[in-house]
Motif scaffolding. Structure first.
Motif, PDB file in Angstrom:
ATOM      1  N   GLU A 143       0.854  -1.178   0.000  1.00 60.90           N
ATOM      2  CA  GLU A 143       0.000   0.000   0.000  1.00 60.90           C
ATOM      3  C   GLU A 143       0.896   1.237   0.000  1.00 60.90           C
ATOM      4  N   MET A 144       0.568   2.185  -0.853  1.00 59.81           N
ATOM      5  CA  MET A 144       1.325   3.437  -0.924  1.00 59.81           C
ATOM      6  C   MET A 144       0.353   4.600  -0.929  1.00 59.81           C
ATOM      7  N   ASN A 145       0.808   5.760  -0.476  1.00 59.16           N
ATOM      8  CA  ASN A 145      -0.080   6.923  -0.448  1.00 59.16           C
ATOM      9  C   ASN A 145       0.476   8.101  -1.230  1.00 59.16           C
ATOM     10  N   MET A 146       1.586   7.871  -1.941  1.00 58.49           N
ATOM     11  CA  MET A 146       2.133   8.916  -2.804  1.00 58.49           C
ATOM     12  C   MET A 146       2.656   8.268  -4.072  1.00 58.49           C
ATOM     13  N   GLY A 147       2.624   9.001  -5.155  1.00 58.47           N
ATOM     14  CA  GLY A 147       3.109   8.497  -6.427  1.00 58.47           C
ATOM     15  C   GLY A 147       2.259   9.005  -7.559  1.00 58.47           C
ATOM     16  N   SER A 148       2.900   9.536  -8.605  1.00 64.29           N
ATOM     17  CA  SER A 148       2.174  10.073  -9.750  1.00 64.29           C
ATOM     18  C   SER A 148       2.486   9.346 -11.038  1.00 64.29           C
ATOM     19  N   CYS A 149       3.603   8.589 -11.059  1.00 66.83           N
ATOM     20  CA  CYS A 149       4.010   7.958 -12.301  1.00 66.83           C
ATOM     21  C   CYS A 149       4.686   6.619 -12.033  1.00 66.83           C
ATOM     22  N   LEU A 150       4.183   5.568 -12.650  1.00 64.19           N
ATOM     23  CA  LEU A 150       4.799   4.246 -12.602  1.00 64.19           C
ATOM     24  C   LEU A 150       5.558   4.033 -13.912  1.00 64.19           C
ATOM     25  N   ILE A 151       6.820   3.638 -13.806  1.00 63.69           N
ATOM     26  CA  ILE A 151       7.632   3.351 -14.985  1.00 63.69           C
ATOM     27  C   ILE A 151       8.189   1.941 -14.861  1.00 63.69           C
ATOM     28  N   PHE A 152       8.111   1.187 -15.936  1.00 63.67           N
ATOM     29  CA  PHE A 152       8.711  -0.142 -15.937  1.00 63.67           C
ATOM     30  C   PHE A 152       9.059  -0.521 -17.375  1.00 63.67           C
ATOM     31  N   TYR A 153       9.821  -1.583 -17.521  1.00 57.90           N
ATOM     32  CA  TYR A 153      10.191  -2.102 -18.834  1.00 57.90           C
ATOM     33  C   TYR A 153       9.551  -3.473 -19.008  1.00 57.90           C
ATOM     34  N   TYR A 154       9.113  -3.768 -20.214  1.00 57.93           N
ATOM     35  CA  TYR A 154       8.458  -5.039 -20.462  1.00 57.93           C
ATOM     36  C   TYR A 154       8.871  -5.585 -21.821  1.00 57.93           C
ATOM     37  N   SER A 155       8.715  -6.870 -21.976  1.00 56.05           N
ATOM     38  CA  SER A 155       9.007  -7.532 -23.242  1.00 56.05           C
ATOM     39  C   SER A 155       7.964  -8.627 -23.444  1.00 56.05           C
ATOM     40  N   MET A 156       7.331  -8.626 -24.625  1.00 54.04           N
ATOM     41  CA  MET A 156       6.300  -9.611 -24.928  1.00 54.04           C
ATOM     42  C   MET A 156       6.622 -10.268 -26.267  1.00 54.04           C
ATOM     43  N   MET A 157       6.461 -11.579 -26.326  1.00 52.26           N
ATOM     44  CA  MET A 157       6.780 -12.318 -27.546  1.00 52.26           C
ATOM     45  C   MET A 157       5.999 -11.750 -28.728  1.00 52.26           C
ATOM     46  N   ALA A 158       6.694 -11.554 -29.855  1.00 51.74           N
ATOM     47  CA  ALA A 158       6.108 -10.859 -31.000  1.00 51.74           C
ATOM     48  C   ALA A 158       4.848 -11.532 -31.523  1.00 51.74           C
ATOM     49  N   ASP A 159       4.811 -12.860 -31.520  1.00 51.71           N
ATOM     50  CA  ASP A 159       3.640 -13.560 -32.045  1.00 51.71           C
ATOM     51  C   ASP A 159       2.748 -14.090 -30.931  1.00 51.71           C
ATOM     52  N   GLY A 160       2.870 -13.499 -29.742  1.00 54.19           N
ATOM     53  CA  GLY A 160       2.077 -13.950 -28.607  1.00 54.19           C
ATOM     54  C   GLY A 160       0.674 -13.385 -28.624  1.00 54.19           C
ATOM     55  N   THR A 161      -0.183 -13.983 -27.799  1.00 56.49           N
ATOM     56  CA  THR A 161      -1.579 -13.531 -27.699  1.00 56.49           C
ATOM     57  C   THR A 161      -1.948 -13.184 -26.257  1.00 56.49           C
ATOM     58  N   GLY A 162      -0.970 -13.167 -25.372  1.00 56.69           N
ATOM     59  CA  GLY A 162      -1.237 -12.827 -23.977  1.00 56.69           C
ATOM     60  C   GLY A 162      -1.378 -11.330 -23.793  1.00 56.69           C
ATOM     61  N   SER A 163      -1.544 -10.918 -22.532  1.00 55.41           N
ATOM     62  CA  SER A 163      -1.711  -9.489 -22.248  1.00 55.41           C
ATOM     63  C   SER A 163      -1.009  -9.126 -20.951  1.00 55.41           C
ATOM     64  N   LEU A 164      -0.704  -7.848 -20.829  1.00 54.51           N
ATOM     65  CA  LEU A 164      -0.092  -7.296 -19.628  1.00 54.51           C
ATOM     66  C   LEU A 164      -0.826  -6.013 -19.290  1.00 54.51           C
ATOM     67  N   SER A 165      -1.245  -5.872 -18.029  1.00 53.11           N
ATOM     68  CA  SER A 165      -1.986  -4.674 -17.641  1.00 53.11           C
ATOM     69  C   SER A 165      -1.550  -4.196 -16.265  1.00 53.11           C
ATOM     70  N   VAL A 166      -1.875  -2.931 -15.982  1.00 50.60           N
ATOM     71  CA  VAL A 166      -1.621  -2.332 -14.677  1.00 50.60           C
ATOM     72  C   VAL A 166      -2.958  -1.881 -14.109  1.00 50.60           C
ATOM     73  N   ASN A 167      -3.316  -2.408 -12.940  1.00 51.25           N
ATOM     74  CA  ASN A 167      -4.546  -2.018 -12.259  1.00 51.25           C
ATOM     75  C   ASN A 167      -4.237  -1.281 -10.972  1.00 51.25           C
ATOM     76  N   LEU A 168      -5.168  -0.455 -10.547  1.00 51.50           N
ATOM     77  CA  LEU A 168      -5.073   0.262  -9.279  1.00 51.50           C
ATOM     78  C   LEU A 168      -6.271  -0.098  -8.422  1.00 51.50           C
ATOM     79  N   THR A 169      -6.036  -0.400  -7.147  1.00 53.66           N
ATOM     80  CA  THR A 169      -7.117  -0.638  -6.197  1.00 53.66           C
ATOM     81  C   THR A 169      -6.871   0.192  -4.945  1.00 53.66           C
ATOM     82  N   THR A 170      -7.927   0.449  -4.212  1.00 52.22           N
ATOM     83  CA  THR A 170      -7.838   1.123  -2.923  1.00 52.22           C
ATOM     84  C   THR A 170      -8.369   0.179  -1.850  1.00 52.22           C
TER      85      THR A 170
END
Length: 356
Positions: free
Chosen positions: A230-257
Motif C-alpha cells: 500500500e502506498m499513499n504517494m506516487g504520480s508515475c509508474l515506470i517499468f520495462y516489459y518484453s512480450m513475444m512478437a507472435d504472442g496472444t497474452g496481455s499485460l496490464s496495470v490495475n489500481l485498487t484502494t
C-alpha cells in the motif's frame, strides 16, 4: 546496523512501554498470523511482536532503539506485519527522538491482511544523537517487527525494484494455488526456456527480471499478479516489459484502494505481440490519485497482471519498476531517466529507448 532478532538479546532495543516479546515463529503463528520470520523465512526464525489488544499498559507500547550518532542522512529500513488492521487507522507510528527528547514522526503504517511481511523505510536526519521509537497504537491489533536496519546511505525509493535480489517490496500470489506466479529469472536460461537474453538493469545475461512463462501447466486465461505494498504517494509508474512478437497474452496495470467495495481501475494495458522479442520497451503509466496530509492513510495498491493467451508458449517479462512523485510528463523526470548513471547502458543502446 541490522537487528534480525536471531541472537539471544534484542540488539539493545528497550521495551519502554508494553510487552514486546521475541519468539520463534512456530510458537506464535496462530497469534500473529505469520508462519515464518523475515530473516530466515522459516518457522524457526525469530521476530518481535506486541499484542496491543490485551496489553495491560494503558498507553501505546513503545520499542526504543539504542542511541545512534548524529547524521546528515541515513536510512531506516524494517519489515512489519499487522494482524487484522483497522482500515484508515495507523497501527504503528515510527519516530526519531533526539537527545533533547523531541520526537519527529517518520511514518505511520496501517498494514494489510495476509501472511506477508511488508517493507518500510524512512530517512534519518538529526544534528544530535538520536533514537528510533516504534510506537504500536493502543488497543488496535497485533504488530510484529523484524530485520530492523540502519544503512550508511540515504534511502532509495521503497517501491522501486530491479529484481536483482528478489521481489523487493512487491509480492506475488504465492499462497493462491489457482494462480500462476511471476518467476525471477536471468538471461542465462536453461535449454528449452524462452525469455529475454539480457535484463535492463545490468544489460547482461546474468541480470535478473521477472518472467511469466506461458507453458504447461499454464492454460489460456491464467494470470500472474505482482502487487505493490500500500502506498499513499506516487504520480508515475515506470517499468520495462518484453512480450513475444507472435504472442496472444496481455499485460496490464490495475489500481485498487483498500476496502471490499474497491473496483480495480485499469490504468494501462497491452496485448498480443509487442515488436521484436526480446526487445525491452518502456511503459509510463500515470497514477490518477490525489493525496493530501489529511487523507494520507487512504492508500492504494498497484497490480501488474500478466495473462496467458491462446497461444501457449508466449512469454511476458518485466524489469526495472519505479514509482515517481512527479507526473510522467514532467520534464525533470525525463532528464532524470536519460541522465541517471544507473541507466547509462540504456542511453547507449537505442533498442532499449522505446517509450510509450
Amino acid at each position: 546496523d541490522l537487528c534480525d532478532f536471531e541472537n539471544g538479546d534484542i540488539c539493545g532495543y528497550k521495551k519502554a512501554r508494553g510487552s514486546w516479546i521475541k519468539r520463534r515463529a512456530t510458537y506464535i503463528e496462530n497469534l500473529t498470523g505469520l508462519s515464518a520470520d523475515r530473516s530466515t523465512r522459516t518457522k524457526w526464525g525469530s521476530y518481535i511482536y506486541v499484542d496491543t489488544q490485551t496489553d495491560n499498559v494503558q498507553k501505546s507500547p513503545e520499542l526504543v532503539s539504542p542511541v545512534f550518532p548524529a547524521t546528515s542522512g541515513r536510512c531506516l529500513q524494517f519489515f512489519y506485519h499487522v494482524k487484522h488492521p483497522v482500515q484508515g487507522t495507523a497501527a504503528l507510528d515510527v519516530y526519531l527522538r533526539d537527545e533533547e527528547k523531541h520526537s519527529y514522526l517518520l511514518g505511520r503504517f496501517s498494514g494489510m491482511d495476509g501472511q506477508s511481511w511488508l517493507m518500510a523505510q524512512a530517512m534519518l536526519i538529526s544534528s544530535t544523537p538520536y533514537q528510533i521509537v516504534f510506537d504500536a497504537e493502543y488497543k488496535t491489533s497485533i504488530v510484529s517487527l523484524d530485520d530492523i536496519k540502519i544503512t550508511n546511505t540515504m534511502c532509495a525509493n521503497a517501491y522501486d525494484c530491479d529484481f536483482e535480489y528478489g521481489l523487493c517490496s512487491w509480492r506475488t500470489d504465492l499462497d493462491d494455488a489457482g494462480n500462476l506466479d511471476w518467476q525471477v529469472k536471468s538471461g542465462y536460461l536453461p535449454e528449452g526456456e524462452k525469455g529475454p537474453h539480457k535484463d535492463v538493469t545490468l544489460n547482461t545475461q546474468y541480470g535478473r527480471y521477472i518472467l511469466l512463462q506461458g507453458v504447461d501447466p499454464a492454460k489460456p486465461g491464467d494470470t500472474a499478479v505482482l502487487t505493490s505494498q500500500e502506498m499513499n504517494m506516487g504520480s508515475c509508474l515506470i517499468f520495462y516489459y518484453s512480450m513475444m512478437a507472435d504472442g496472444t497474452g496481455s499485460l496490464s496495470v490495475n489500481l485498487t484502494t483498500p476496502g471490499e467495495d474497491s473496483v480495480p481501475q485499469t490504468l494501462w494495458s497491452r496485448s498480443g505481440g509487442q515488436g521484436d522479442f526480446p526487445v525491452w520497451r518502456q511503459a509510463r503509466v500515470d497514477i490518477p490519485v490525489k493525496r493530501t496530509l489529511k487523507d494520507s492513510l487512504k492508500d492504494f495498491q498497484l497490480h501488474l497482471i500478466g495473462t496467458v493467451g491462446t497461444r501457449i508458449g508466449a512469454d511476458i517479462a518485466v524489469d526495472e519498476i519505479s514509482v515517481h512523485y512527479n507526473p510522467c510528463s514532467d520534464g525533470w523526470l525525463n532528464r532524470f531517466l536519460v541522465c541517471s548513471a544507473k541507466r547509462i547502458l540504456l542511453c547507449r543502446s537505442p533498442k532499449y529507448n522505446h517509450r510509450e
